[in-house]
Design a protein around this motif. Structure first.
Motif, PDB file in Angstrom:
ATOM      1  N   SER A   1      46.359  65.380  74.021  1.00 18.62           N
ATOM      2  CA  SER A   1      46.841  64.258  74.829  1.00 18.62           C
ATOM      3  C   SER A   1      48.284  64.551  75.203  1.00 18.62           C
ATOM      4  CB  SER A   1      46.737  62.946  74.050  1.00 18.62           C
ATOM      5  OG  SER A   1      47.488  63.012  72.845  1.00 18.62           O
ATOM      6  N   GLU A   2      48.861  63.752  76.052  1.00 25.72           N
ATOM      7  CA  GLU A   2      50.214  64.017  76.515  1.00 25.72           C
ATOM      8  C   GLU A   2      51.188  64.064  75.338  1.00 25.72           C
ATOM      9  OE1 GLU A   2      53.504  62.272  79.695  1.00 25.72           O
ATOM     10  OE2 GLU A   2      51.494  61.407  79.595  1.00 25.72           O
ATOM     11  N   GLY A   3      51.876  65.188  75.212  1.00 24.66           N
ATOM     12  CA  GLY A   3      52.820  65.363  74.120  1.00 24.66           C
ATOM     13  C   GLY A   3      52.188  65.762  72.803  1.00 24.66           C
ATOM     14  N   HIS A   4      50.860  65.882  72.773  1.00 24.09           N
ATOM     15  CA  HIS A   4      50.152  66.234  71.541  1.00 24.09           C
ATOM     16  C   HIS A   4      49.152  67.347  71.834  1.00 24.09           C
ATOM     17  CE1 HIS A   4      51.877  62.805  69.390  1.00 24.09           C
ATOM     18  NE2 HIS A   4      51.634  62.084  70.484  1.00 24.09           N
ATOM     19  N   PRO A   5      49.606  68.602  71.833  1.00 21.75           N
ATOM     20  CA  PRO A   5      48.719  69.719  72.164  1.00 21.75           C
ATOM     21  C   PRO A   5      47.729  70.026  71.052  1.00 21.75           C
ATOM     22  CG  PRO A   5      50.839  70.545  71.472  1.00 21.75           C
ATOM     23  CD  PRO A   5      50.977  69.046  71.537  1.00 21.75           C
ATOM     24  N   VAL A   6      46.710  70.770  71.401  1.00 25.59           N
ATOM     25  CA  VAL A   6      45.835  71.392  70.420  1.00 25.59           C
ATOM     26  C   VAL A   6      46.388  72.787  70.134  1.00 25.59           C
ATOM     27  CG1 VAL A   6      43.558  72.419  70.050  1.00 25.59           C
ATOM     28  CG2 VAL A   6      43.737  70.089  70.937  1.00 25.59           C
ATOM     29  N   GLY A   7      46.543  73.111  68.864  1.00 24.63           N
ATOM     30  CA  GLY A   7      47.051  74.416  68.487  1.00 24.63           C
ATOM     31  C   GLY A   7      45.962  75.273  67.866  1.00 24.63           C
ATOM     32  N   ILE A   8      45.937  76.547  68.240  1.00 29.69           N
ATOM     33  CA  ILE A   8      44.970  77.504  67.694  1.00 29.69           C
ATOM     34  C   ILE A   8      45.704  78.802  67.400  1.00 29.69           C
ATOM     35  CG2 ILE A   8      42.991  78.998  68.289  1.00 29.69           C
ATOM     36  CD1 ILE A   8      41.720  76.683  69.684  1.00 29.69           C
ATOM     37  N   ILE A   9      45.399  79.405  66.252  1.00 25.68           N
ATOM     38  CA  ILE A   9      45.925  80.736  65.968  1.00 25.68           C
ATOM     39  C   ILE A   9      44.769  81.719  65.976  1.00 25.68           C
ATOM     40  CG2 ILE A   9      45.841  80.563  63.437  1.00 25.68           C
ATOM     41  CD1 ILE A   9      48.619  82.099  63.588  1.00 25.68           C
ATOM     42  N   ALA A  10      44.965  82.841  66.653  1.00 23.42           N
ATOM     43  CA  ALA A  10      43.917  83.855  66.802  1.00 23.42           C
ATOM     44  C   ALA A  10      44.393  85.167  66.178  1.00 23.42           C
ATOM     45  CB  ALA A  10      43.599  84.073  68.284  1.00 23.42           C
ATOM     46  N   ALA A  11      43.555  85.739  65.332  1.00 24.78           N
ATOM     47  CA  ALA A  11      43.858  87.027  64.700  1.00 24.78           C
ATOM     48  C   ALA A  11      42.902  88.079  65.223  1.00 24.78           C
ATOM     49  CB  ALA A  11      43.723  86.912  63.178  1.00 24.78           C
ATOM     50  N   SER A  12      43.424  89.276  65.485  1.00 25.66           N
ATOM     51  CA  SER A  12      42.588  90.381  65.971  1.00 25.66           C
ATOM     52  C   SER A  12      43.180  91.692  65.499  1.00 25.66           C
ATOM     53  CB  SER A  12      42.504  90.359  67.511  1.00 25.66           C
ATOM     54  OG  SER A  12      43.805  90.483  68.079  1.00 25.66           O
ATOM     55  N   VAL A  13      42.420  92.764  65.614  1.00 23.93           N
ATOM     56  CA  VAL A  13      42.900  94.092  65.255  1.00 23.93           C
ATOM     57  C   VAL A  13      43.641  94.680  66.438  1.00 23.93           C
ATOM     58  CG1 VAL A  13      42.195  96.417  64.567  1.00 23.93           C
ATOM     59  CG2 VAL A  13      41.002  94.420  63.635  1.00 23.93           C
ATOM     60  N   ARG A  14      44.797  95.254  66.189  1.00 18.96           N
ATOM     61  CA  ARG A  14      45.584  95.833  67.268  1.00 18.96           C
ATOM     62  C   ARG A  14      44.842  96.969  67.945  1.00 18.96           C
ATOM     63  NH1 ARG A  14      51.367  96.069  64.042  1.00 18.96           N
ATOM     64  NH2 ARG A  14      51.890  93.887  64.300  1.00 18.96           N
TER      65      ARG A  14
ATOM     66  N   HIS B   1      37.752  88.421  67.303  1.00 23.34           N
ATOM     67  CA  HIS B   1      38.819  87.431  67.163  1.00 23.34           C
ATOM     68  C   HIS B   1      38.396  86.408  66.110  1.00 23.34           C
ATOM     69  CE1 HIS B   1      41.197  87.939  71.188  1.00 23.34           C
ATOM     70  NE2 HIS B   1      40.884  89.101  70.628  1.00 23.34           N
ATOM     71  N   VAL B   2      39.272  86.161  65.154  1.00 20.38           N
ATOM     72  CA  VAL B   2      39.056  85.119  64.148  1.00 20.38           C
ATOM     73  C   VAL B   2      40.109  84.050  64.382  1.00 20.38           C
ATOM     74  CG1 VAL B   2      38.888  84.601  61.688  1.00 20.38           C
ATOM     75  CG2 VAL B   2      38.180  86.849  62.538  1.00 20.38           C
TER      76      VAL B   2
END
Length: 237
Positions: free
Chosen positions: A224-237, A177-178
């Motif tokens: 924090s409330e109303g302010h999420p942490v976002g992450i995108i994950a790439a992987s091989v199917r 996972h990257v």
């Protein structure tokens, strides 16, 4: 090599007038586009990109899919995270926006290779139906939103976006996972089985989870409330 350069643009940030170029317009004549490209390469002519290529408006967190053979270019006023199967190896530049090298001459392009690889059926309607706004929600509960954002079915990389205000456990499922933090200040990556030491990652940083890890936990410590942490994950199917 036995695979092509399938890629995508994830829009980390942008201004209001942001756009990308993607696919060819309906009804263009390939021979006319080629003639204009060659004229621009040799005569200092400004290639009229918008006569031939779709100019697509984008906003923050859009994910634009670019299977191999699709004419594309990121536009001005965008901060782009490129997710690619083979970074830079197979990109054929056909127009360099009039820029020149240190010798004052136009920088080299690859028109022969580019023209021979363009998929001319990737027109406006195909792009709209297949390459933009393809997100699908796969999990939604309090504090956790997981969306599959791509890539196109022709591509062998999958991407999932996490918007988190509480921790979530992910499975590698036999693929590396990257990942990259795309929203918020920071997160801590932990092992549910204590197989590795926790480590902290920050906005726009990329990190790798080996397939052998099996499971890992994303703890959105910067949320924090109303302010999420976002992450995108790439992987091989």
């Amino acid at each position: 090599m036995n695979y092509t350069q399938d890629k995508s643009y994830y829009i980390l940030d942008c201004e209001e007038d942001a756009h990308v170029y993607l696919g060819v317009k309906e009804g263009i004549k390939p021979e006319e586009m080629e003639a204009d490209l060659r004229k621009a390469e040799k005569e200092g002519y400004h290639f009229p990109a918008e006569d031939y290529v779709n100019k697509i408006p984008v906003k923050k967190h859009d994910h634009v899919l670019i299977p191999a053979g699709t004419v594309h270019c990121s536009g001005a006023n965008t901060l782009v995270l490129e997710i690619s199967a083979t970074p830079y190896i197979f990109t054929f530049k056909m127009w360099d926006w009039g820029r020149v090298g240190l010798d004052g001459m136009p920088r080299p392009t690859h028109i022969d290779h580019g023209i021979s690889n363009i998929q001319w059926d990737r027109t406006t309607s195909w792009v709209e139906n297949n390459l933009i706004h393809q997100e699908v929600t796969v999990r939604e509960e309090e504090g956790i939103l997981v969306e599959r954002t791509g890539l196109h079915q022709r591509e062998f990389i999958d991407t999932y976006r996490y918007m988190l205000t509480k921790p979530v456990v992910c499975q590698t499922s036999d693929s590396v996972h990257v990942l990259n933090i795309i929203e918020g200040e920071k997160a801590v990556i932990e092992s549910p089985t204590d197989s590795f030491e926790p480590f902290e990652v920050h906005y726009a940083e990329t990190f790798i989870i080996p397939a052998s890890v099996g499971s890992y936990r994303i703890n959105p410590t910067g949320a924090s409330e109303g302010h999420p942490v976002g992450i995108i994950a790439a992987s091989v199917r």
